[in-house]
Design a protein around this motif. Sequence first.
Motif, short mmCIF file in Angstrom:
data_model
loop_
_atom_site.label_atom_id
_atom_site.label_comp_id
_atom_site.label_asym_id
_atom_site.label_seq_id
_atom_site.Cartn_x
_atom_site.Cartn_y
_atom_site.Cartn_z
N ARG A 83 0.84 -1.21 0.00
CA ARG A 83 0.00 0.00 0.00
C ARG A 83 0.87 1.26 0.00
NH1 ARG A 83 -5.39 -0.15 1.42
NH2 ARG A 83 -5.21 1.60 2.86
N ILE A 84 1.97 1.22 0.71
CA ILE A 84 2.90 2.36 0.71
C ILE A 84 3.52 2.52 -0.69
CG2 ILE A 84 5.11 3.23 1.59
CD1 ILE A 84 4.32 1.97 4.32
N LEU A 85 3.97 1.43 -1.26
CA LEU A 85 4.60 1.50 -2.58
C LEU A 85 3.60 1.89 -3.66
CD1 LEU A 85 7.04 -1.54 -2.34
CD2 LEU A 85 7.59 0.91 -2.12
N ALA A 86 2.32 1.62 -3.41
CA ALA A 86 1.28 2.01 -4.37
C ALA A 86 1.21 3.53 -4.51
CB ALA A 86 -0.07 1.45 -3.95
N VAL A 87 1.65 4.25 -3.50
CA VAL A 87 1.71 5.72 -3.59
C VAL A 87 2.60 6.11 -4.77
CG1 VAL A 87 2.54 7.82 -2.44
CG2 VAL A 87 1.24 6.09 -1.14
N PHE A 88 3.70 5.43 -4.93
CA PHE A 88 4.65 5.77 -5.99
C PHE A 88 4.15 5.28 -7.36
CE2 PHE A 88 6.74 5.89 -1.96
CZ PHE A 88 7.36 7.13 -2.01
N ASP A 89 3.36 4.22 -7.36
CA ASP A 89 2.71 3.78 -8.59
C ASP A 89 1.68 4.83 -9.03
OD1 ASP A 89 4.24 1.45 -8.43
OD2 ASP A 89 2.65 0.35 -7.39
N PHE A 90 0.96 5.36 -8.05
CA PHE A 90 0.02 6.45 -8.34
C PHE A 90 0.76 7.63 -8.94
CE2 PHE A 90 -1.05 10.57 -6.30
CZ PHE A 90 -2.06 10.96 -7.17
N ALA A 133 -1.77 10.81 5.58
CA ALA A 133 -2.08 9.55 4.88
C ALA A 133 -0.87 8.62 4.90
CB ALA A 133 -2.52 9.83 3.45
N LEU A 134 0.31 9.20 4.68
CA LEU A 134 1.53 8.39 4.73
C LEU A 134 1.83 7.89 6.13
CD1 LEU A 134 3.78 10.46 2.28
CD2 LEU A 134 2.79 8.19 1.87
N THR A 135 1.52 8.69 7.13
CA THR A 135 1.70 8.27 8.52
C THR A 135 0.80 7.09 8.83
OG1 THR A 135 2.33 10.50 9.21
CG2 THR A 135 1.59 9.01 10.94
N GLU A 136 -0.45 7.16 8.41
CA GLU A 136 -1.39 6.05 8.64
C GLU A 136 -0.93 4.78 7.93
OE1 GLU A 136 -3.83 5.99 10.88
OE2 GLU A 136 -3.12 8.00 11.39
N LEU A 137 -0.47 4.92 6.71
CA LEU A 137 0.06 3.75 5.98
C LEU A 137 1.28 3.18 6.69
CD1 LEU A 137 -0.27 5.05 2.30
CD2 LEU A 137 -1.61 3.21 3.36
N LYS A 139 1.95 3.39 9.93
CA LYS A 139 1.48 2.71 11.15
C LYS A 139 0.96 1.32 10.81
CE LYS A 139 0.05 6.76 13.80
NZ LYS A 139 -1.09 7.56 14.27
N ALA A 140 0.15 1.25 9.75
CA ALA A 140 -0.43 -0.03 9.35
C ALA A 140 0.64 -1.04 8.93
CB ALA A 140 -1.44 0.17 8.21
N ALA A 141 1.76 -0.54 8.43
CA ALA A 141 2.85 -1.42 8.00
C ALA A 141 3.73 -1.84 9.17
CB ALA A 141 3.69 -0.73 6.93
N GLY A 142 3.48 -1.27 10.36
CA GLY A 142 4.23 -1.66 11.54
C GLY A 142 5.52 -0.89 11.76
N ALA A 143 5.64 0.30 11.22
CA ALA A 143 6.85 1.09 11.41
C ALA A 143 7.01 1.45 12.88
CB ALA A 143 6.79 2.36 10.57
N ALA A 144 8.24 1.35 13.36
CA ALA A 144 8.52 1.71 14.76
C ALA A 144 8.30 3.20 14.98
CB ALA A 144 9.96 1.32 15.11
N ASP A 145 8.60 4.00 13.98
CA ASP A 145 8.41 5.45 14.06
C ASP A 145 7.66 5.90 12.80
OD1 ASP A 145 8.51 8.20 14.36
OD2 ASP A 145 10.65 8.26 14.86
#
Length: 190
Positions: A83-90, A133-137, A139-145
Motif C-alpha cells: 500500500r505504501i509502494l502504491a503511492v509511488f505507482d500512483f 495519509a503516509l503516517t497512517e500507511l 502505522k499499518a505497515a508496523g513502522a517503529a516510528d
Amino acid sequence: MVLDTATAQRQVLDAADALFYERGVQAVGMDAIRAASGVSLKRLYQLFPSKDTLIEAYLDRRDALWKSMLAEHVDAATDPRARILAVFDFLSDWFQQRDYRGCAFINSFGELGTVSPRVADLASQHKEGFRQALTELSKAAGAADPDRLADHLILLSEGAITRSAISGTADPAARAREAATMILDASLKS
C-alpha cells in the motif's frame, strides 16, 4: 439557455481547472474563464464573487481529485507494505497524464503563497493531509516510528513530483519507488 447553478459552477470550475493548471493562476483572468466556460461574466461573478474565491474552489476541487486518485491506487493493494509502494505507482500514473504540470498546490503557492494567506493555508492543508495519509500507511505497515517514515516518504514523493514536472518524464516516480523500497527495508525490519 439559462444554466442551472450546479451546471454553471461545474463549467466554470472545469474551465478554471484547465486554465489555471496549464497557465498558472496569475496568468489567467476572469475573461478567459468566462470564454472557456461559456458562462456570462455576470453569472460567473454571482457564482464566484472574486478570482480569489474561484482559486480556492479550484484548489478544493484539486484536493478532492488528488485524494481520490491516490486512494484508488492504495486501496487496490492489500499488503501494508504494498500500500505504501502504491503511492509511488500512483505518482507514476499521474506523471504520465498528458496534461501533467506538477502539483497545483506547489504551483499556486509559488505564485501566491506570500500574498494570499488562504492559498498558503490550502497548500499547507493539502500537504499535511498527504503526510497524515503516509503516517497512517506507515502505522499499518508496523513502522517503529511512523511519523519519521512518513517524513521520509513525503520527501521522496514531493521531490519526484517536482522533478517530474521539470523533466517532463515519469522516471522520478520509479526512482522514488526504488528509494522508498530501501527505506521500507530498513524501517520495517523486525
